[in-house]
Design an enzyme around this catalytic site. Sequence first.
Site, PDB file in Angstrom:
ATOM      1  N   PRO A 302      55.409  33.233  38.318  1.00 54.58           N
ATOM      2  CA  PRO A 302      56.129  32.770  39.511  1.00 54.58           C
ATOM      3  C   PRO A 302      55.304  31.983  40.515  1.00 54.58           C
ATOM      4  CG  PRO A 302      55.574  35.081  39.756  1.00 54.58           C
ATOM      5  CD  PRO A 302      55.143  34.682  38.369  1.00 54.58           C
ATOM      6  N   GLU A 332      42.242  28.571  43.953  1.00 50.78           N
ATOM      7  CA  GLU A 332      42.039  29.908  43.374  1.00 50.78           C
ATOM      8  C   GLU A 332      40.553  30.240  43.280  1.00 50.78           C
ATOM      9  OE1 GLU A 332      44.645  31.491  43.420  1.00 50.78           O
ATOM     10  OE2 GLU A 332      46.030  29.808  43.474  1.00 50.78           O
ATOM     11  N   TYR A 418      49.074  29.577  55.206  1.00 53.01           N
ATOM     12  CA  TYR A 418      48.199  28.616  54.529  1.00 53.01           C
ATOM     13  C   TYR A 418      47.839  27.440  55.443  1.00 53.01           C
ATOM     14  CZ  TYR A 418      49.455  30.763  49.978  1.00 53.01           C
ATOM     15  OH  TYR A 418      49.648  31.622  48.929  1.00 53.01           O
TER      16      TYR A 418
END
Length: 642
Positions: A302, A332, A418
């Site tokens: 997802p 990441e 973010y």
Amino acid sequence: MRLSRPAALLAFALAACSTSEEPAEERLIAPILTSAEAHDDFTWARPTEARVTHVSLDLALDFEAEQVGGTATLDIDAADDAREIVLDSNGLEVSAVTDGEGEQLIFELGENPDGSEKGEPFTISFAQDNGTVISPEQIVITYKSAPGAEALQWLDPEQTAGKEHPFLFSQGQAILNRSWIPTQDSPGIRQSWDARIAAPAALGVVMSGIRRGDAASGPDGTKIYTFEMEHSVPPYLIAIAAGDIAFAQLGPRTGVWAEPSVLQAAKDELGDTEAMIDAAEELYGDYRWGRYDMIVLPPSFPYGGMENPVMTFLTPTFIAGDRSNTGLVAHELAHSWSGNLVTYASWRDGWLNEGVTSYIESRISEKVFGKLRAEQEYALSYAALAEMVEEMGQGNPVTAMRTPPGTSPFDTASEAIYDKGTVFLRTVESIVGREKFDAWLRSWFDRHAFQPATSEMFLADMRENLLEGDEELEDKLMLDEWVYGTGLPSNALKPDPEAFAAVDAAVDAYADSRDLTLIEAEWPEWSAAEQRRFLERLPEELSANELAALDQALGLSQTGNAEVQFLWLDAALRNRYQPVVPQAEEFLTRVGRNKFVSPLFATLMAQDEWGQAIARALYAKTRSGYHSMTRGNVDEIVGLTE
């Protein structure tokens, strides 16, 4: 060596004000913070009374029943007067609990009558039937994962690229791991762990820990895999994937796993990974996790990516054939410092993970791909934040970086977490100077490595070690307004107007004339970020002829970039462009990434009967292939929830 129970709990109480320069990894047990900002509303645990320090899993994967089962052995530290330990559960099937010597312990799985995402408390008593109170240092739980465990996605062979073998992957963030691991499922309760996993012999297994040795033969045609994570991590970072997977080496400490038919494309796309690690280390210190491997999961995953230590999980939608979406990998990877090394203590401080990481991502991108790409990515981030603030209102609590109390960790506004975090740190950097800011941020990671943190701690450290009492600088930075306030502060660093000057001029010209002649010539030379910028700024209303011309001139239906394809589909669907419907149906059948799926269904549902009929018919076909988190979002969008 482990701290004694009283000593460990004393360390918890002192952690919030600790300024020790001793390397954090030598302190043995990651502390629990006791300030109000460290409190996590989404756990049943009472970690200052008794807490989990290590989890040892011995599990078998049952693809037929779609459950994992076996034992979890927990190392715990408890105060001398503690009479119980409280864990988190969400539907776990527990058959027995013993201490480390095999003596039965009394336990109770509480109720969750309203179906809350928090699940139910799992309380294990230290009191015996005869009235004596023991003080166990280990607890062994025999259990199975919850039926339909939200953290686990079990895929049939036809849902994979190879179509021959089933697949399993987990997604624990935010509070889903309590559906398959009995522990204290809270980001501030960091734990080391190890695992022994029995899987069908035809499948490979990876986890977010270092694999120890080759797979061994097990009973009944299984293979046994063993893994270890020696560092303490937040429990949401314990992750597993199993399927028909193969490995390709990328560099001395990097590699990628994927289904065989996807592996070469994934390897080609990830060719810059070692350079990214080198860039991050130059900025923020050693990469402390050993290896950095990745696995490209089937399309139902997802998220874009999940920063599981030593094994980042990636969506296949990042594969564009030209490395144009590898900012996802930089993001990441950046979590190896912000999020994994230093982790928010509660979900309300999500910006400490994601905002700091997005800032680091841009710095990695600048070093590896150049300043223009970094400036363009910052401009996109700033635009997303500004648009959200304009839509929600400058005073809306949702726009605060520290999430409003009571907000589910699944319901936070990504622009506030973010993008606002990114703009905040870029603003601080611009005011204090890059060299000084880099030195401070690197030292922040060193001082708090393998520890939980809060906004309160971050600002206190910044004031002590970056501002050093400079009141004029304090006034310029507006720190509290950024972290605790709403909207976009007045000192926000605006993006370089030249970053997208040519694209913005092209958009304006197209809006006036609908002439694609110049754009058609320039489009192949534009970066993916420039193409996204153009599509994001298209006029809201476009005719069928104009959409057909855009598609023909720019080749939008044939793009291999999922980010660009999504923007094209969204623009076409909001204008009820019938020729794009088959393409949208194919995309939503193939892709499970929530970033794309939920907005496209929302766009369809906003188009009255035309779009709603398409959305409901399509969702009836695709729902079972989506992850539980994506299903929950789309259920609400299409009206399947009350």
